[in-house]
Design a protein around this motif. Structure first.
Motif, mmCIF file in Angstrom:
data_model
loop_
_atom_site.group_PDB
_atom_site.id
_atom_site.type_symbol
_atom_site.label_atom_id
_atom_site.label_comp_id
_atom_site.label_asym_id
_atom_site.label_seq_id
_atom_site.Cartn_x
_atom_site.Cartn_y
_atom_site.Cartn_z
ATOM 1 N N GLN A 39 115.982 -60.968 -45.811
ATOM 2 C CA GLN A 39 115.034 -62.064 -45.978
ATOM 3 C C GLN A 39 115.079 -62.937 -44.746
ATOM 4 N N LYS A 40 113.906 -63.426 -44.335
ATOM 5 C CA LYS A 40 113.825 -64.327 -43.196
ATOM 6 C C LYS A 40 112.738 -65.355 -43.479
ATOM 7 N N ARG A 41 112.966 -66.600 -43.102
ATOM 8 C CA ARG A 41 111.968 -67.656 -43.251
ATOM 9 C C ARG A 41 111.049 -67.623 -42.035
ATOM 10 N N VAL A 42 109.742 -67.519 -42.288
ATOM 11 C CA VAL A 42 108.756 -67.415 -41.212
ATOM 12 C C VAL A 42 107.519 -68.232 -41.577
ATOM 13 N N SER A 43 106.653 -68.442 -40.613
ATOM 14 C CA SER A 43 105.382 -69.119 -40.888
ATOM 15 C C SER A 43 104.455 -68.129 -41.594
ATOM 16 N N PRO A 44 103.464 -68.615 -42.331
ATOM 17 C CA PRO A 44 102.514 -67.708 -42.982
ATOM 18 C C PRO A 44 101.809 -66.768 -41.999
ATOM 19 N N ALA A 45 101.662 -67.194 -40.744
ATOM 20 C CA ALA A 45 101.029 -66.329 -39.741
ATOM 21 C C ALA A 45 101.901 -65.134 -39.368
ATOM 22 N N ALA A 46 103.200 -65.224 -39.647
ATOM 23 C CA ALA A 46 104.145 -64.186 -39.228
ATOM 24 C C ALA A 46 104.481 -63.181 -40.323
ATOM 25 N N THR A 47 103.699 -63.143 -41.378
ATOM 26 C CA THR A 47 103.959 -62.172 -42.449
ATOM 27 C C THR A 47 102.641 -61.773 -43.108
ATOM 28 N N GLY A 48 102.672 -60.690 -43.853
ATOM 29 C CA GLY A 48 101.488 -60.247 -44.583
ATOM 30 C C GLY A 48 100.389 -59.691 -43.704
ATOM 31 N N TYR A 49 100.761 -59.063 -42.578
ATOM 32 C CA TYR A 49 99.758 -58.510 -41.678
ATOM 33 C C TYR A 49 100.190 -57.147 -41.153
ATOM 34 N N VAL A 50 99.224 -56.413 -40.647
ATOM 35 C CA VAL A 50 99.464 -55.157 -39.938
ATOM 36 C C VAL A 50 98.632 -55.237 -38.663
ATOM 37 N N PRO A 51 99.261 -55.063 -37.496
ATOM 38 C CA PRO A 51 98.477 -55.105 -36.256
ATOM 39 C C PRO A 51 97.371 -54.046 -36.263
ATOM 40 N N GLY A 52 96.155 -54.494 -36.005
ATOM 41 C CA GLY A 52 95.027 -53.571 -35.890
ATOM 42 C C GLY A 52 94.558 -52.936 -37.180
ATOM 43 N N LEU A 53 94.964 -53.476 -38.321
ATOM 44 C CA LEU A 53 94.639 -52.845 -39.604
ATOM 45 C C LEU A 53 93.142 -52.614 -39.787
ATOM 46 N N TYR A 54 92.321 -53.597 -39.465
ATOM 47 C CA TYR A 54 90.880 -53.473 -39.658
ATOM 48 C C TYR A 54 90.143 -53.249 -38.341
ATOM 49 N N ALA A 55 90.873 -52.881 -37.292
ATOM 50 C CA ALA A 55 90.264 -52.682 -35.978
ATOM 51 C C ALA A 55 89.321 -51.479 -36.000
ATOM 52 N N LEU A 56 88.188 -51.653 -35.355
ATOM 53 C CA LEU A 56 87.231 -50.565 -35.240
ATOM 54 C C LEU A 56 87.594 -49.709 -34.039
ATOM 55 N N GLU A 57 87.333 -48.431 -34.156
ATOM 56 C CA GLU A 57 87.596 -47.511 -33.051
ATOM 57 C C GLU A 57 86.268 -47.088 -32.437
ATOM 58 N N HIS A 58 86.315 -46.674 -31.194
ATOM 59 C CA HIS A 58 85.153 -46.143 -30.486
ATOM 60 C C HIS A 58 84.021 -47.161 -30.387
ATOM 61 N N VAL A 59 84.395 -48.418 -30.167
ATOM 62 C CA VAL A 59 83.410 -49.475 -29.951
ATOM 63 C C VAL A 59 83.844 -50.269 -28.721
ATOM 64 N N PRO A 60 82.938 -51.025 -28.101
ATOM 65 C CA PRO A 60 83.341 -51.854 -26.956
ATOM 66 C C PRO A 60 84.474 -52.815 -27.352
ATOM 67 N N SER A 61 85.309 -53.166 -26.390
ATOM 68 C CA SER A 61 86.505 -53.973 -26.670
ATOM 69 C C SER A 61 86.194 -55.315 -27.323
ATOM 70 N N ASP A 62 85.031 -55.885 -27.036
ATOM 71 C CA ASP A 62 84.696 -57.175 -27.650
ATOM 72 C C ASP A 62 84.245 -57.033 -29.109
ATOM 73 N N LYS A 63 84.141 -55.820 -29.599
ATOM 74 C CA LYS A 63 83.697 -55.570 -30.980
ATOM 75 C C LYS A 63 84.810 -55.018 -31.879
ATOM 76 N N ILE A 64 85.993 -54.797 -31.344
ATOM 77 C CA ILE A 64 87.091 -54.164 -32.085
ATOM 78 C C ILE A 64 87.444 -54.931 -33.348
ATOM 79 N N HIS A 65 87.436 -56.251 -33.299
ATOM 80 C CA HIS A 65 87.904 -57.072 -34.420
ATOM 81 C C HIS A 65 86.771 -57.636 -35.279
ATOM 82 N N LEU A 66 85.601 -57.004 -35.253
ATOM 83 C CA LEU A 66 84.455 -57.532 -35.991
ATOM 84 C C LEU A 66 84.705 -57.643 -37.490
ATOM 85 N N ILE A 67 85.358 -56.665 -38.105
ATOM 86 C CA ILE A 67 85.598 -56.730 -39.547
ATOM 87 C C ILE A 67 86.483 -57.922 -39.885
#
Length: 147
Positions: A39-67
């Protein structure tokens, strides 16, 4: 947001409700090599995430995080204010529009952010996202149905 994007499957505004007086929540995990629970105490921003989970593939770099930005971001912002209203004033204070946005938030949280669907999104990002968001199909993850 990191290059891949820290895409939260548990919205930060929701986690803040469990934060202590210092604004920290408990993050639980297992050590990979020995399975020990830690167990570790962290800010809400530091838990409950997966890097790139909703990232789009095969799109321009400025559109990767649209979802994350245009779908979950909008829904989360609306839901955050509605949750505040719910907890401070009660359910009768919600307008018809508030109730509609709250229903959208619950559906967005329970379906594509569930662990079952996250496994699909990680393994078959394009197909799963299209099927989950477009066709409303149910998946089978192992022996379980997705919610």
């Amino acid at each position: 947001m990191s290059k891949e994007g820290d895409h939260h499957y548990v919205p930060q505004f929701h986690l803040r409700n469990w934060a202590d007086s210092e604004g920290l929540v408990n993050r639980w995990g297992r050590i990979a090599h020995n399975g020990k629970l830690v167990q570790k105490r962290v800010s809400p921003a530091a838990t409950g995430y997966v890097p790139g989970l909703y990232a789009l593939e095969h799109v321009p770099s400025d559109k990767i995080h649209l979802i994350e930005e245009k779908v979950f971001g909008v829904v989360d912002r609306k839901a955050a204010s509605i949750l505040e209203k719910l907890t401070s004033q009660g359910v009768r204070s919600l307008s018809k529009v508030d109730r509609q946005w709250w229903a959208i938030y619950l559906n967005a949280t329970l379906l594509p952010r569930s662990s079952c669907c996250r496994r699909h999104l990680r393994g078959h990002r394009g197909f799963a996202a299209k099927s989950t968001l477009g066709a409303g199909r149910r998946f089978r993850c192992g022996q379980r149905k997705c919610p």
